[in-house]
Design a protein around this motif. Structure first.
Motif, short mmCIF file in Angstrom:
data_model
loop_
_atom_site.label_atom_id
_atom_site.label_comp_id
_atom_site.label_asym_id
_atom_site.label_seq_id
_atom_site.Cartn_x
_atom_site.Cartn_y
_atom_site.Cartn_z
N CYS A 1 0.85 -1.20 0.00
CA CYS A 1 0.00 0.00 0.00
C CYS A 1 0.88 1.24 0.00
CB CYS A 1 -0.92 -0.02 1.21
SG CYS A 1 -2.04 -1.44 1.25
N THR B 1 2.76 -1.16 4.40
CA THR B 1 2.23 0.17 4.20
C THR B 1 3.33 1.23 4.17
OG1 THR B 1 1.94 0.59 6.58
CG2 THR B 1 0.13 -0.51 5.42
N GLU C 1 2.90 5.30 4.91
CA GLU C 1 2.01 6.42 5.14
C GLU C 1 2.74 7.72 5.46
OE1 GLU C 1 -0.38 4.89 8.27
OE2 GLU C 1 -1.58 3.60 6.96
#
Length: 327
Positions: free
Chosen positions: A54, A99, A101
């Motif tokens: 992600c 991930t 972020e």
């Protein structure tokens, strides 16, 4: 413990039966696994593991359109209701997501490498869901970290992704970075890019490809009429290799079929031709790992791109099963 790791959540989809295995769908049979815990592998001809990346920080750095960080969720939603025709020949696992972020792409790629290595050491076949195509660097490093042979790379892509690294990497530098890794280890760099567009790559990038003996098949030379010759060139490339890492950047595909990508291609490849070539490569028996990158839901139309990629994944799973059963 893996950094930047989110364990999987349950998939949901259509339910035709809760008792008849012949009526089950993927979301009913995919087993969630936590890569931070011991993995209990079932006896099956082949065990396949999905892992999401992600991240689209590399796309942002490359001045592309962000949105691919949500690609894994979009792809999973579309593939959840596929019929579980893989039973009993394959067991499907979902290992969750890596991930990114906070913009720290390098740490996310390192975490992805660690996750891929865990999957391979547990004798699972990885199918990674992107995310930006910066997934390729972490994926390649994970294959090496698992102790596997250094793979040759077959990349379906509108871009060569051989940009020089200036300060930091991006979604356009991965194969230059991999070339540097191979050179530092005195290992051969074997790279075939299928579908680069002349309007999407500078002459400098083609010069770079030529200087490092990278091979490429231009998109304009790939059609139904040329398919036999294209298949021969691909076969010539993989015949002498012991291991293949197969990566598909969704922007290789025609915008008519794949509008939801980071860099849309009006003259991209026909999806059916790409699928035929993917199956050919898998049937070589040399593919060690696969990823599909740059599905960007914010630009998709009626989830067409995510659904197309989900169909590819369904076909890939069936091709892997066919290969295993014929060995």
């Amino acid at each position: 413990m893996l950094k930047r790791y989110q364990s999987p959540t349950s998939l949901n989809g259509r339910v035709d039966s809760t008792t008849d295995p012949n009526a089950f769908r993927w979301h009913q049979i995919i087993e969630a696994i936590d890569l931070n815990k011991e993995i209990d592998i079932k006896e099956a001809p082949i065990n396949i593991c999905f892992l999401g990346f992600c991240c689209d920080e590399g796309v942002k750095r490359n001045l592309g359109r962000p949105g691919a960080a949500n690609g894994p969720a979009s792809i999973r939603k579309e593939m959840a209701s596929w019929p579980a025709n893989c039973l009993p020949h394959a067991q499907l696992f979902d290992a969750g997501d890596i991930t990114c972020e906070d913009g720290n792409l390098e740490e996310a790629q390192e975490a992805l490498s660690d996750a891929v290595a865990i999957i391979l050491r547990n004798k699972l076949f990885p199918i990674l869901l992107g995310g930006g195509h910066e997934i390729a660097l972490g994926h390649f490093n994970g294959i090496q970290a698992a102790g596997c042979d250094t793979p040759a790379i077959v990349n379906f892509d509108a871009h060569l992704d051989l940009r020089p690294v200036i300060d930091r990497g991006s979604s356009g530098t991965m194969f230059s970075q991999i070339h540097e890794i191979c050179s530092s280890k005195n290992e051969e760099f074997n790279y075939l890019c299928i579908g680069p567009q002349t309007y999407a790559n500078t002459q400098s990038l083609f010069d770079k490809a030529d200087s490092i003996n990278a091979q490429y098949l231009l998109a304009k030379d790939i059609s139904t009429s040329s398919l036999e010759n294209v298949a021969r060139i691909i076969n010539d490339f993989i015949t002498t290799k012991t291991s293949i890492y197969l990566t598909l950047c969704s922007d290789a595909l025609s915008a008519a079929h794949a509008p939801g990508v980071s860099a849309v291609q009006p003259f991209g490849l026909d999806p059916d031709i790409v699928l035929q070539l993917i199956k050919q490569i898998i049937q070589s028996g040399k593919v060690c790992s696969i990823d599909i990158a740059e599905v960007s839901p914010r630009f998709d139309s009626d989830n067409r791109t995510a659904k197309l990629v989900a169909v590819y994944i369904y076909a890939i799973v069936n091709s892997l099963i066919e290969l295993k059963l014929n060995q």
